[in-house]
Write a protein that holds these residues in place. Sequence first.
Motif, PDB file in Angstrom:
ATOM      1  N   GLY A 249       0.873  -1.268  -0.336  1.00 31.33           N
ATOM      2  CA  GLY A 249       0.150   0.451   0.029  1.00 31.33           C
ATOM      3  C   GLY A 249       0.458   0.976  -0.142  1.00 31.33           C
ATOM      4  O   GLY A 249       2.140   0.838  -0.051  1.00 31.33           O
ATOM      5  N   TRP A 250       0.554   2.057   0.062  1.00 31.43           N
ATOM      6  CA  TRP A 250       0.641   3.460   0.174  1.00 31.43           C
ATOM      7  C   TRP A 250       0.543   4.690   1.064  1.00 31.43           C
ATOM      8  O   TRP A 250       0.919   5.726   1.512  1.00 31.43           O
ATOM      9  CB  TRP A 250       0.600   4.835  -1.836  1.00 31.43           C
ATOM     10  CG  TRP A 250      -0.939   4.797  -1.191  1.00 31.43           C
ATOM     11  CD1 TRP A 250      -1.800   5.499  -0.754  1.00 31.43           C
ATOM     12  CD2 TRP A 250      -2.050   4.036  -2.292  1.00 31.43           C
ATOM     13  NE1 TRP A 250      -3.102   5.530  -1.327  1.00 31.43           N
ATOM     14  CE2 TRP A 250      -3.673   4.705  -2.144  1.00 31.43           C
ATOM     15  CE3 TRP A 250      -1.955   2.348  -3.410  1.00 31.43           C
ATOM     16  CZ2 TRP A 250      -4.522   4.293  -2.634  1.00 31.43           C
ATOM     17  CZ3 TRP A 250      -2.983   2.058  -3.346  1.00 31.43           C
ATOM     18  CH2 TRP A 250      -4.689   2.638  -2.998  1.00 31.43           C
ATOM     19  N   ASN A 251      -0.165   4.239   2.423  1.00 31.33           N
ATOM     20  CA  ASN A 251      -0.525   5.035   3.575  1.00 31.33           C
ATOM     21  C   ASN A 251       0.426   4.317   4.685  1.00 31.33           C
ATOM     22  O   ASN A 251       0.131   3.130   4.568  1.00 31.33           O
ATOM     23  CB  ASN A 251      -2.230   4.618   2.827  1.00 31.33           C
ATOM     24  CG  ASN A 251      -2.201   5.452   4.780  1.00 31.33           C
ATOM     25  OD1 ASN A 251      -1.801   6.027   5.766  1.00 31.33           O
ATOM     26  ND2 ASN A 251      -3.756   5.691   5.341  1.00 31.33           N
ATOM     27  N   GLY A 256       0.179   0.595   8.885  1.00 30.14           N
ATOM     28  CA  GLY A 256       0.546  -0.031  10.624  1.00 30.14           C
ATOM     29  C   GLY A 256      -0.537  -0.362  11.388  1.00 30.14           C
ATOM     30  O   GLY A 256      -0.269  -1.090  12.408  1.00 30.14           O
ATOM     31  N   VAL A 257      -1.591   0.064  10.815  1.00 34.29           N
ATOM     32  CA  VAL A 257      -2.317  -1.044  11.523  1.00 34.29           C
ATOM     33  C   VAL A 257      -2.818  -2.699  11.846  1.00 34.29           C
ATOM     34  O   VAL A 257      -2.980  -2.667  12.840  1.00 34.29           O
ATOM     35  CB  VAL A 257      -3.394   0.116  11.030  1.00 34.29           C
ATOM     36  CG1 VAL A 257      -5.248  -0.949  12.281  1.00 34.29           C
ATOM     37  CG2 VAL A 257      -3.697   1.373  12.108  1.00 34.29           C
ATOM     38  N   VAL A 259      -0.569  -4.306  10.252  1.00 34.67           N
ATOM     39  CA  VAL A 259       1.507  -4.546  10.941  1.00 34.67           C
ATOM     40  C   VAL A 259       0.430  -5.292  12.532  1.00 34.67           C
ATOM     41  O   VAL A 259       0.877  -5.866  13.022  1.00 34.67           O
ATOM     42  CB  VAL A 259       2.102  -4.217  11.293  1.00 34.67           C
ATOM     43  CG1 VAL A 259       3.441  -4.825  11.595  1.00 34.67           C
ATOM     44  CG2 VAL A 259       2.238  -4.033   9.587  1.00 34.67           C
ATOM     45  N   ARG A 260      -0.159  -3.710  13.807  1.00 35.10           N
ATOM     46  CA  ARG A 260      -0.099  -4.149  14.731  1.00 35.10           C
ATOM     47  C   ARG A 260      -1.346  -4.971  15.093  1.00 35.10           C
ATOM     48  O   ARG A 260      -0.943  -5.599  16.191  1.00 35.10           O
ATOM     49  CB  ARG A 260      -0.106  -2.998  15.534  1.00 35.10           C
ATOM     50  CG  ARG A 260       0.695  -1.984  15.091  1.00 35.10           C
ATOM     51  CD  ARG A 260       0.795  -0.121  15.907  1.00 35.10           C
ATOM     52  NE  ARG A 260       2.360   0.718  15.526  1.00 35.10           N
ATOM     53  CZ  ARG A 260       1.689   1.134  14.809  1.00 35.10           C
ATOM     54  NH1 ARG A 260       0.968   1.675  13.632  1.00 35.10           N
ATOM     55  NH2 ARG A 260       3.236   2.242  14.336  1.00 35.10           N
ATOM     56  N   ASP A 261      -2.103  -4.528  14.551  1.00 31.41           N
ATOM     57  CA  ASP A 261      -3.497  -5.834  14.319  1.00 31.41           C
ATOM     58  C   ASP A 261      -2.289  -7.445  14.568  1.00 31.41           C
ATOM     59  O   ASP A 261      -2.875  -8.448  15.392  1.00 31.41           O
ATOM     60  CB  ASP A 261      -4.167  -5.861  13.890  1.00 31.41           C
ATOM     61  CG  ASP A 261      -5.365  -6.661  13.896  1.00 31.41           C
ATOM     62  OD1 ASP A 261      -6.154  -6.755  14.655  1.00 31.41           O
ATOM     63  OD2 ASP A 261      -6.520  -7.547  12.621  1.00 31.41           O
ATOM     64  N   VAL A 262      -2.026  -8.096  13.351  1.00 35.85           N
ATOM     65  CA  VAL A 262      -1.380  -9.215  13.782  1.00 35.85           C
ATOM     66  C   VAL A 262      -0.423  -9.495  14.763  1.00 35.85           C
ATOM     67  O   VAL A 262      -0.483 -10.562  15.136  1.00 35.85           O
ATOM     68  CB  VAL A 262      -0.770  -9.637  11.829  1.00 35.85           C
ATOM     69  CG1 VAL A 262      -0.405 -10.748  12.091  1.00 35.85           C
ATOM     70  CG2 VAL A 262      -1.944  -8.842  10.205  1.00 35.85           C
ATOM     71  N   ARG A 263       0.592  -8.406  14.748  1.00 35.88           N
ATOM     72  CA  ARG A 263       1.106  -8.800  16.382  1.00 35.88           C
ATOM     73  C   ARG A 263       0.244  -8.767  17.125  1.00 35.88           C
ATOM     74  O   ARG A 263       0.643 -10.214  18.354  1.00 35.88           O
ATOM     75  CB  ARG A 263       2.084  -7.764  16.405  1.00 35.88           C
ATOM     76  CG  ARG A 263       3.106  -8.167  15.190  1.00 35.88           C
ATOM     77  CD  ARG A 263       4.349  -6.825  15.418  1.00 35.88           C
ATOM     78  NE  ARG A 263       4.891  -7.069  14.131  1.00 35.88           N
ATOM     79  CZ  ARG A 263       6.167  -5.754  14.002  1.00 35.88           C
ATOM     80  NH1 ARG A 263       5.634  -4.882  14.259  1.00 35.88           N
ATOM     81  NH2 ARG A 263       6.573  -6.389  13.119  1.00 35.88           N
ATOM     82  N   ASP A 393       5.904   0.613  12.049  1.00 38.68           N
ATOM     83  CA  ASP A 393       5.876  -0.584  12.781  1.00 38.68           C
ATOM     84  C   ASP A 393       6.453  -1.883  11.948  1.00 38.68           C
ATOM     85  O   ASP A 393       6.338  -2.768  12.119  1.00 38.68           O
ATOM     86  CB  ASP A 393       5.177  -1.067  13.664  1.00 38.68           C
ATOM     87  CG  ASP A 393       5.196  -2.178  14.700  1.00 38.68           C
ATOM     88  OD1 ASP A 393       6.491  -1.081  14.859  1.00 38.68           O
ATOM     89  OD2 ASP A 393       4.573  -2.039  15.495  1.00 38.68           O
ATOM     90  N   VAL A 394       6.637  -1.204  10.593  1.00 32.46           N
ATOM     91  CA  VAL A 394       7.459  -2.559   9.727  1.00 32.46           C
ATOM     92  C   VAL A 394       9.156  -2.984  10.102  1.00 32.46           C
ATOM     93  O   VAL A 394       9.983  -2.337  10.536  1.00 32.46           O
ATOM     94  CB  VAL A 394       7.248  -2.336   7.871  1.00 32.46           C
ATOM     95  CG1 VAL A 394       6.166  -2.381   7.907  1.00 32.46           C
ATOM     96  CG2 VAL A 394       7.982  -0.883   7.207  1.00 32.46           C
ATOM     97  N   ASP A 395       9.333  -3.363   9.451  1.00 33.15           N
ATOM     98  CA  ASP A 395      11.185  -4.078   9.718  1.00 33.15           C
ATOM     99  C   ASP A 395      11.912  -4.214   8.862  1.00 33.15           C
ATOM    100  O   ASP A 395      12.579  -3.897   8.947  1.00 33.15           O
ATOM    101  CB  ASP A 395      10.942  -5.577  10.568  1.00 33.15           C
ATOM    102  CG  ASP A 395      10.411  -6.010  12.141  1.00 33.15           C
ATOM    103  OD1 ASP A 395      10.934  -5.560  12.835  1.00 33.15           O
ATOM    104  OD2 ASP A 395       9.017  -5.862  11.773  1.00 33.15           O
ATOM    105  N   GLY A 396      11.571  -3.882   7.664  1.00 36.94           N
ATOM    106  CA  GLY A 396      12.380  -4.024   6.340  1.00 36.94           C
ATOM    107  C   GLY A 396      10.987  -3.660   5.076  1.00 36.94           C
ATOM    108  O   GLY A 396       9.835  -3.389   5.277  1.00 36.94           O
TER     109      GLY A 396
END
Length: 463
Positions: A249-251, A256-257, A259-263, A393-396
């Motif tokens: 995505g471009w946003n 981040g929403v 990524v944080r939800d999966v974690r 909140d990504v790692d790469g």
Amino acid sequence: MTKKQIRMNAFDMNCVGHISHGMWTHPRDRSAHYTDIAYWQNLAVTLEKGLFDGLFIADIIGLYDVYKGGPETALLAGAQTPLNDPIVLAPIMAAVTKHLAFGITVNLTYEQPYLLARRFSTLDHLTRGRIGWNIVTGYLDSAARGLGGDKLPNHDARYDVADDFMEVVYKLWEGSWDDDAVLRDRERGVFADPAKVRRVTHRGPHYAVDAIHLSEPSPQRTPLLYQAGSSDRGRRFAADHAECIFVNGWNPKAMGVIVRDVRRRAMESGRRHDDIKAFAGISVVTAPTEAEARDKHAEYRRHASVEGALAHFSASIGLDLSRYGLDEPIGFVKNDANNSALEAITKRSPDKVWTVRGLREQMAAGLGSRHPPIVGSPSQVADQLVDWIEEADVDGFNLIRTVTPESVEDFVALVVPELQNRGLYKTAYEDGPIRQKLFGTPRLPARHRGASFRPGAGHRAAE
């Protein structure tokens, strides 16, 4: 300012046109040579020179035949058509590298777990632990027709099938052979100890297996597990199984929403926050100066295929965008295609009403993709990558090719040294399998669902 070490994968596909449609027409592009072994081996050597963690190889089964009611647009544009098998690329690239890992996309909807488990064990052996599996369930009805059906199974039901599939392969990879089952005892003529090899039995809602895993334990046993679905059901699946998730995505805020939800969901299942690494898909156009980078972007843009991008996106979301008026709003319609791709421009873009006109403009600027590239000098690119790391909140990142091999070579020559100078990127590889490099252990941690199928664990792995 983040001090997180940025992880990098390249993102590619065994075809001419992957994400940035039309770039194959650029005079410096070499993607039309995708059928040559040297093409892939040269890419692998370049990526290892740039200390990339891996090459993430996408795949799709079927043709993009939703747009304008047929496959003609995709064929004309070379939009992921023709497309060769991704899995055969790993050994030929592993042969010329030592550390580069390979995340191979395989659609489990059309596979049998008993055979797929052997295929990945074989790859893990041949690459000495450098293999990962991107788990997908497909989204094209054309694939179902090619394999004897009428249409793809229901979106959420495919994940129910996938859960059962994963239980089978976990049993085979983790529970069938003890680590010390293979003796290779020449004097006694004993290769393997039968007492340390178990028959796996499984009677699930979708699969039944009664067999010993065909392969001896590989360096990782279970390949590193990737997953890219961002729908609600896809996130649930990722929380149970994925070690690396791919978000697009471009946003970055919306990303981040996810990524944080999966974690969060993973932690509710007994896993840890850092058990999942997230990778964002990006494309980069860079040069020594901003002005040169913008000139290069303008040059690339002249080769972008908006029609190819629309054919790709129509198939992804299951809606024929040729039937929409240029300024007609595109709303969410739940179907059995890629729900998360449609959610990205509807539910996750509340401040913007998307139309075909808007998509066309975005796809032109995005070099034949709906995702705009990062354009700038090495310092400017590095600044934006850091912003994405912090906000999403990504790692790469998964680096999407534009003009190939130029775009990857530019990143390695210009952006990697900039990140290294900031202390944000490794200067040498660590030893060991890819899971060891990313998580500090070559095998699934005990808290992962797959580890519960080991002998003596909570589940009864084999009988």
